[in-house]
Design an enzyme around this catalytic site. Sequence first.
Site, mmCIF file in Angstrom:
data_model
loop_
_atom_site.group_PDB
_atom_site.id
_atom_site.type_symbol
_atom_site.label_atom_id
_atom_site.label_comp_id
_atom_site.label_asym_id
_atom_site.label_seq_id
_atom_site.Cartn_x
_atom_site.Cartn_y
_atom_site.Cartn_z
ATOM 1 N N CYS A 130 -3.401 -9.329 4.960
ATOM 2 C CA CYS A 130 -3.337 -8.007 5.584
ATOM 3 C C CYS A 130 -4.034 -8.024 6.950
ATOM 4 O O CYS A 130 -5.199 -8.425 7.048
ATOM 5 C CB CYS A 130 -3.981 -6.966 4.687
ATOM 6 S SG CYS A 130 -3.939 -5.292 5.386
ATOM 7 N N GLN A 132 -3.982 -7.283 -7.214
ATOM 8 C CA GLN A 132 -4.357 -7.848 -5.920
ATOM 9 C C GLN A 132 -5.685 -7.260 -5.456
ATOM 10 O O GLN A 132 -5.866 -6.043 -5.442
ATOM 11 C CB GLN A 132 -3.310 -7.595 -4.836
ATOM 12 C CG GLN A 132 -3.681 -8.359 -3.553
ATOM 13 C CD GLN A 132 -2.753 -8.122 -2.381
ATOM 14 O OE1 GLN A 132 -2.661 -7.015 -1.875
ATOM 15 N NE2 GLN A 132 -2.081 -9.191 -1.939
ATOM 16 N N ASN A 176 7.470 -15.528 1.263
ATOM 17 C CA ASN A 176 7.555 -14.085 1.458
ATOM 18 C C ASN A 176 7.817 -13.821 2.941
ATOM 19 O O ASN A 176 7.469 -14.623 3.790
ATOM 20 C CB ASN A 176 6.238 -13.435 1.002
ATOM 21 C CG ASN A 176 6.110 -11.974 1.389
ATOM 22 O OD1 ASN A 176 5.136 -11.585 2.027
ATOM 23 N ND2 ASN A 176 7.074 -11.156 1.033
ATOM 24 N N GLY A 177 8.453 -12.699 3.218
ATOM 25 C CA GLY A 177 8.674 -12.304 4.595
ATOM 26 C C GLY A 177 10.147 -12.292 4.978
ATOM 27 O O GLY A 177 10.800 -13.330 4.947
ATOM 28 N N GLY A 178 10.671 -11.113 5.301
ATOM 29 C CA GLY A 178 12.030 -11.009 5.801
ATOM 30 C C GLY A 178 13.122 -11.214 4.775
ATOM 31 O O GLY A 178 14.298 -11.310 5.134
ATOM 32 N N ARG A 183 9.489 -4.817 1.352
ATOM 33 C CA ARG A 183 10.022 -3.482 1.649
ATOM 34 C C ARG A 183 11.425 -3.267 1.093
ATOM 35 O O ARG A 183 11.778 -2.158 0.692
ATOM 36 C CB ARG A 183 10.016 -3.253 3.160
ATOM 37 C CG ARG A 183 8.638 -3.370 3.794
ATOM 38 C CD ARG A 183 7.745 -2.203 3.467
ATOM 39 N NE ARG A 183 6.331 -2.586 3.524
ATOM 40 C CZ ARG A 183 5.325 -1.733 3.449
ATOM 41 N NH1 ARG A 183 5.557 -0.442 3.335
ATOM 42 N NH2 ARG A 183 4.080 -2.156 3.486
ATOM 43 N N MET A 230 0.836 -1.198 0.000
ATOM 44 C CA MET A 230 0.000 0.000 0.000
ATOM 45 C C MET A 230 0.874 1.251 0.000
ATOM 46 O O MET A 230 1.880 1.331 0.700
ATOM 47 C CB MET A 230 -0.924 0.008 1.221
ATOM 48 C CG MET A 230 -1.939 -1.126 1.236
ATOM 49 S SD MET A 230 -3.019 -1.149 -0.230
ATOM 50 C CE MET A 230 -3.927 0.394 -0.003
#
Length: 387
Positions: free
Chosen positions: A130, A100, A241-243, A264, A49
């Site tokens: 989310c 998405q 996904n993640g980190g 990110r 977002m």
Amino acid sequence: MGSMSPGMSDMWYDPADVESSQSTREKDIALHNVARRGRPWALSIAPMMDRTDRHYRYYMRQITRHTLLYTEMITTAALLHGDRDKLLGFTAAEKPLALQLGGDAPAHLATCARLAEDWGYDEVNLNVGCPSDRVQHGHFGACLMARPAVVTRCVEAMRQATTLPVTVKHRIGIDDLERYEDMATFVQSVARAGCDRFIVHARTALLHGLSPRENRTIPPLRYADVYRLKADFPALRIEINGGITTLMQATAHLQHVDGAMIGRAAYDHPYMFAEADALFYGDAAAPRTRRQVLMAMLAYLECWAAQGLPPYRIVRHLLGLFAHQRAARLWKRCISERTWTPATAMAALQGIIRLVPDDVLDAVLPLAVPVSPALATPTAAGACEWL
């Protein structure tokens, strides 16, 4: 957003409704393993977002031609009642591109999936990850992990409405539904509807007590659970996904799963993706230098400024281009402190570019070696155009 609150029948798993033995799971997946649409993506950039808008996506296409990109999450209510041109608009230069969606009403999601195909998207994804309060109040996002029957119906309706691949992005679990077995039951149920790929954020989400930002960092990463999911359901396409903050970390995950998604870090350090096409897709074309990226963005900025778009909507995405370079602080300060107007945007950006040393602007990356011959299958990339 969905029009109905969740019923008690959808809120919790019924152990009698789903067999849990390993042999039964494999038999069940084999039975329901319909032909999966689309293709696995070795590398993608997560939907974010206020980050992955059309301008960021165009910018990233100057750096990587093949990495799968996503829109920001768009709710079904917004698409059904809002400005579709503004919400769905993109250019061929941004492809491959996935839309998405956020919602929990099968009929609404089906309509929006048809819109995705009509507008030329390559995939459509359902957000089941989310954890924000606003999303929870709409009964979608991560809270849907407690309602696998609803997600199953949503995916089924979306697949019937479009020929596009339909994927689901979800968490390891939520709140008390945090065991591996809970996630496996969720995936098993949704796989029956023909979900073409599961993108798993390898953290649980705590829906009460943590902010969305905290939910991205505080719950511990559980990569082993995602690896186990792929081992238990080898017929399914599983993406992690993640980190993940570097391409080397992403390649390590590919030893266990079908793909890796970076969030990110892709926004904060976008130029690391200059190696992505060679490393993940076997594209031998030389990546663009930072100067070449900026020359393309200058032309893009000129086009949109002429239409009256506030220039900072575009240039804000350029802040991280020189991450980890000696010009990074100067670059970010100059962009952040500048007053950006359509009339002066071109000259202002050109002036800031001149402050960056030539050797930084023109640095050439060595060509990376593909992680696997199986991944060295680049897709056709559209010409970089925006009109």
